[in-house]
Design a protein around this motif. Structure first.
Motif, PDB file in Angstrom:
ATOM      1  N   ARG A 139       0.830  -1.209   0.000  1.00  0.00           N
ATOM      2  CA  ARG A 139       0.000   0.000   0.000  1.00  0.00           C
ATOM      3  C   ARG A 139       0.862   1.255   0.000  1.00  0.00           C
ATOM      4  N   LEU A 140       1.921   1.258   0.836  1.00  0.00           N
ATOM      5  CA  LEU A 140       2.772   2.434   0.916  1.00  0.00           C
ATOM      6  C   LEU A 140       3.587   2.640  -0.360  1.00  0.00           C
ATOM      7  N   GLU A 141       3.881   1.554  -1.034  1.00  0.00           N
ATOM      8  CA  GLU A 141       4.596   1.687  -2.304  1.00  0.00           C
ATOM      9  C   GLU A 141       3.708   2.366  -3.348  1.00  0.00           C
ATOM     10  N   ALA A 142       2.408   2.021  -3.356  1.00  0.00           N
ATOM     11  CA  ALA A 142       1.474   2.667  -4.274  1.00  0.00           C
ATOM     12  C   ALA A 142       1.338   4.148  -3.937  1.00  0.00           C
ATOM     13  N   VAL A 143       1.304   4.452  -2.619  1.00  0.00           N
ATOM     14  CA  VAL A 143       1.233   5.852  -2.187  1.00  0.00           C
ATOM     15  C   VAL A 143       2.479   6.612  -2.645  1.00  0.00           C
ATOM     16  N   MET A 144       3.639   5.997  -2.462  1.00  0.00           N
ATOM     17  CA  MET A 144       4.888   6.642  -2.832  1.00  0.00           C
ATOM     18  C   MET A 144       4.940   6.930  -4.326  1.00  0.00           C
ATOM     19  N   HIS A 145       4.559   5.962  -5.163  1.00  0.00           N
ATOM     20  CA  HIS A 145       4.586   6.148  -6.614  1.00  0.00           C
ATOM     21  C   HIS A 145       3.609   7.246  -7.056  1.00  0.00           C
ATOM     22  N   ALA A 146       2.414   7.263  -6.445  1.00  0.00           N
ATOM     23  CA  ALA A 146       1.409   8.265  -6.815  1.00  0.00           C
ATOM     24  C   ALA A 146       1.890   9.670  -6.464  1.00  0.00           C
ATOM     25  N   SER A 147       2.404   9.849  -5.256  1.00  0.00           N
ATOM     26  CA  SER A 147       2.871  11.169  -4.841  1.00  0.00           C
ATOM     27  C   SER A 147       4.111  11.598  -5.636  1.00  0.00           C
ATOM     28  N   HIS A 148       4.996  10.629  -5.955  1.00  0.00           N
ATOM     29  CA  HIS A 148       6.187  10.951  -6.740  1.00  0.00           C
ATOM     30  C   HIS A 148       5.804  11.415  -8.150  1.00  0.00           C
ATOM     31  N   GLU A 149       4.833  10.754  -8.754  1.00  0.00           N
ATOM     32  CA  GLU A 149       4.397  11.136 -10.096  1.00  0.00           C
ATOM     33  C   GLU A 149       3.841  12.565 -10.110  1.00  0.00           C
ATOM     34  N   GLU A 150       3.029  12.871  -9.090  1.00  0.00           N
ATOM     35  CA  GLU A 150       2.470  14.227  -9.015  1.00  0.00           C
ATOM     36  C   GLU A 150       3.555  15.253  -8.732  1.00  0.00           C
ATOM     37  N   ALA A 151       4.539  14.906  -7.926  1.00  0.00           N
ATOM     38  CA  ALA A 151       5.639  15.837  -7.629  1.00  0.00           C
ATOM     39  C   ALA A 151       6.450  16.138  -8.886  1.00  0.00           C
ATOM     40  N   VAL A 152       6.686  15.119  -9.696  1.00  0.00           N
ATOM     41  CA  VAL A 152       7.419  15.328 -10.949  1.00  0.00           C
ATOM     42  C   VAL A 152       6.657  16.296 -11.853  1.00  0.00           C
ATOM     43  N   SER A 153       5.331  16.123 -11.924  1.00  0.00           N
ATOM     44  CA  SER A 153       4.517  17.019 -12.752  1.00  0.00           C
ATOM     45  C   SER A 153       4.543  18.442 -12.212  1.00  0.00           C
ATOM     46  N   ALA A 154       4.459  18.578 -10.886  1.00  0.00           N
ATOM     47  CA  ALA A 154       4.510  19.916 -10.292  1.00  0.00           C
ATOM     48  C   ALA A 154       5.833  20.599 -10.607  1.00  0.00           C
ATOM     49  N   GLU A 155       6.934  19.881 -10.513  1.00  0.00           N
ATOM     50  CA  GLU A 155       8.233  20.459 -10.838  1.00  0.00           C
ATOM     51  C   GLU A 155       8.337  20.812 -12.318  1.00  0.00           C
ATOM     52  N   ARG A 156       7.740  19.986 -13.171  1.00  0.00           N
ATOM     53  CA  ARG A 156       7.793  20.265 -14.604  1.00  0.00           C
ATOM     54  C   ARG A 156       7.090  21.585 -14.934  1.00  0.00           C
ATOM     55  N   TYR A 157       5.915  21.797 -14.334  1.00  0.00           N
ATOM     56  CA  TYR A 157       5.189  23.038 -14.602  1.00  0.00           C
ATOM     57  C   TYR A 157       5.905  24.233 -13.988  1.00  0.00           C
ATOM     58  N   ALA A 158       6.542  24.061 -12.849  1.00  0.00           N
ATOM     59  CA  ALA A 158       7.328  25.153 -12.271  1.00  0.00           C
ATOM     60  C   ALA A 158       8.508  25.511 -13.174  1.00  0.00           C
ATOM     61  N   ASP A 159       9.136  24.481 -13.756  1.00  0.00           N
ATOM     62  CA  ASP A 159      10.230  24.742 -14.698  1.00  0.00           C
ATOM     63  C   ASP A 159       9.724  25.457 -15.941  1.00  0.00           C
ATOM     64  N   HIS A 160       8.546  25.045 -16.441  1.00  0.00           N
ATOM     65  CA  HIS A 160       7.951  25.717 -17.604  1.00  0.00           C
ATOM     66  C   HIS A 160       7.728  27.192 -17.304  1.00  0.00           C
ATOM     67  N   ALA A 161       7.226  27.469 -16.113  1.00  0.00           N
ATOM     68  CA  ALA A 161       6.958  28.862 -15.743  1.00  0.00           C
ATOM     69  C   ALA A 161       8.247  29.677 -15.739  1.00  0.00           C
ATOM     70  N   GLU A 162       9.313  29.129 -15.181  1.00  0.00           N
ATOM     71  CA  GLU A 162      10.579  29.861 -15.106  1.00  0.00           C
ATOM     72  C   GLU A 162      11.213  30.027 -16.481  1.00  0.00           C
ATOM     73  N   GLN A 163      11.076  29.021 -17.329  1.00  0.00           N
ATOM     74  CA  GLN A 163      11.673  29.111 -18.659  1.00  0.00           C
ATOM     75  C   GLN A 163      10.898  30.058 -19.571  1.00  0.00           C
ATOM     76  N   SER A 164       9.594  30.177 -19.339  1.00  0.00           N
ATOM     77  CA  SER A 164       8.770  31.027 -20.207  1.00  0.00           C
ATOM     78  C   SER A 164       8.696  32.462 -19.738  1.00  0.00           C
ATOM     79  N   ALA A 165       9.216  32.759 -18.558  1.00  0.00           N
ATOM     80  CA  ALA A 165       9.162  34.128 -18.035  1.00  0.00           C
ATOM     81  C   ALA A 165       9.912  35.069 -18.974  1.00  0.00           C
ATOM     82  N   GLY A 166       9.241  36.090 -19.411  1.00  0.00           N
ATOM     83  CA  GLY A 166       9.861  37.067 -20.299  1.00  0.00           C
ATOM     84  C   GLY A 166       9.850  36.690 -21.760  1.00  0.00           C
ATOM     85  N   ASP A 167       9.239  35.559 -22.119  1.00  0.00           N
ATOM     86  CA  ASP A 167       9.163  35.157 -23.524  1.00  0.00           C
ATOM     87  C   ASP A 167       8.032  35.922 -24.193  1.00  0.00           C
ATOM     88  N   PRO A 168       8.313  36.814 -25.160  1.00  0.00           N
ATOM     89  CA  PRO A 168       7.239  37.610 -25.772  1.00  0.00           C
ATOM     90  C   PRO A 168       6.328  36.815 -26.678  1.00  0.00           C
TER      91      PRO A 168
END
Length: 350
Positions: free
Chosen positions: A55-84
């Protein structure tokens, strides 16, 4: 996925968009919270007993997947800042997605969903004064950018677009003309209005009207350009014919100046290129060679689309000439008014 996992729906866009600084800060904070939740789930898995490992392994994988997505969107935001090139709402979209995935990561890990508090910072509603201020800032930035472009190019936005379109046309169609630099020299001589044909020879006169002597111009290339209607006869005086640019020739010469790399290096390579283009299965070899000896006309698309850009200086000069002509026309149209005598004089006459 644990029972307390939350399915986050897309966050609604607020009437007022948050500032880029707020979006970047919220996106990175959301990614940090999501990673912390995933780490917490991993720690729980490492400390678990064999009975609860699955059960905890399923919890870990689910939270890790969402964390990766959150970091990806944060990176997108930083890379797109100032892009006209990106729309104004791209940053807020990335920030909202980062928050959404952070909420999922915390919910999947079974920790307090503190990331949900970040949503309030992205859903601020601007007052009418704030919206007006942002609109003023946006217009000032646009005006500053336009002023910089005008200073660099000497053209307004419409004519800069014309110049860009013409450059694209040149890259597409100059090579198909089958010209060499020698053809351009003949066209430039005709552009001066002093190219004439006399006694089977082409020459550029030293001055207008002096149709004798001058600089010799390639006879063969002149004949090719006349046969293709890039050059036309302007007038004749006895046995002298003055040659000038046709409308098609004017556009073709302008395009070659924009893309001189499209010209062929020699008459032989130009002929070979025209021959390759003239090859058809249903054509006899002699017919193909005959077609290659002739210059093809400029593509009709290039003739239709090309528009010469007008500089700001030319526009100002044209406006001044129009003003002078209009004032001159008005002064001729309305006669001067007769002088009116004072009332006392009029009364005396009656």
């Amino acid at each position: 996925m644990p029972k307390n996992a939350v399915v986050a729906h897309p966050l609604p866009l607020a009437p007022g968009e948050p500032s880029p600084e707020v979006c970047l800060r919220v996106a990175r904070k959301a990614a940090t919270l999501a990673v912390a939740a995933a780490d917490n789930a991993l720690d729980d898995l490492c400390r678990s007993r064999a009975a609860s490992t699955a059960r905890l392994e399923a919890v870990m994988h689910a939270s890790h997947e969402e964390a990766v997505s959150a970091e990806r969107y944060a990176d997108h935001a930083e890379q797109s800042a100032g892009d006209p090139d990106l729309p104004d709402r791209a940053l807020s979209y990335y920030a909202r997605e980062a928050v959404s995935h952070a909420v999922r990561a915390q919910s999947a890990a079974g920790v307090e969903t503190t990331a949900a508090e970040l949503q309030a910072e992205l859903e601020q509603i601007l007052t009418s004064a704030e919206r007006a201020q942002r609109e003023r800032v946006r217009r000032l930035e646009e005006a500053r950018d336009e002023a910089e472009q005008r200073a660099i190019t000497g053209m307004d936005e419409e004519n800069r677009l014309r110049a860009t379109t013409n450059a694209f046309l040149a890259e597409q169609y100059v090579a198909d003309l089958g010209w060499t630099a020698g053809h351009v020299r003949v066209m430039e001589a005709a552009e001066t209005g002093r190219l004439y044909w006399r006694g089977g020879r082409a020459r550029q006169a030293a001055c207008h009207g002096a149709w004798a002597g001058g600089r010799r111009i390639s006879r063969e290339r002149t004949q090719e350009l006349v046969a293709a209607r890039f050059l036309v006869s302007k007038g004749s005086d006895n046995d002298t014919v003055v040659l000038t640019l046709s409308a098609m020739g004017t556009v073709a010469l302008a395009l070659t100046r924009l893309h001189p790399a499209g010209l062929h290096t020699s008459d032989q390579t130009a002929y070979a290129a025209r021959l390759a283009k003239a090859r058809r299965r249903h054509k006899r070899r002699d017919d193909q060679k005959q077609a290659a000896r002739c210059l093809p006309p400029l593509d009709s698309t290039a003739q239709r689309v090309y528009r010469r850009p007008v500089t700001l200086t030319e526009q100002q000069s044209h406006l001044e000439r129009e003003t002078v002509n209009r004032l001159a026309h008005d002064s001729c149209r309305w006669p001067a008014a007769e002088p009116v005598e004072p009332p006392s004089v009029q009364a005396a006459l009656w």
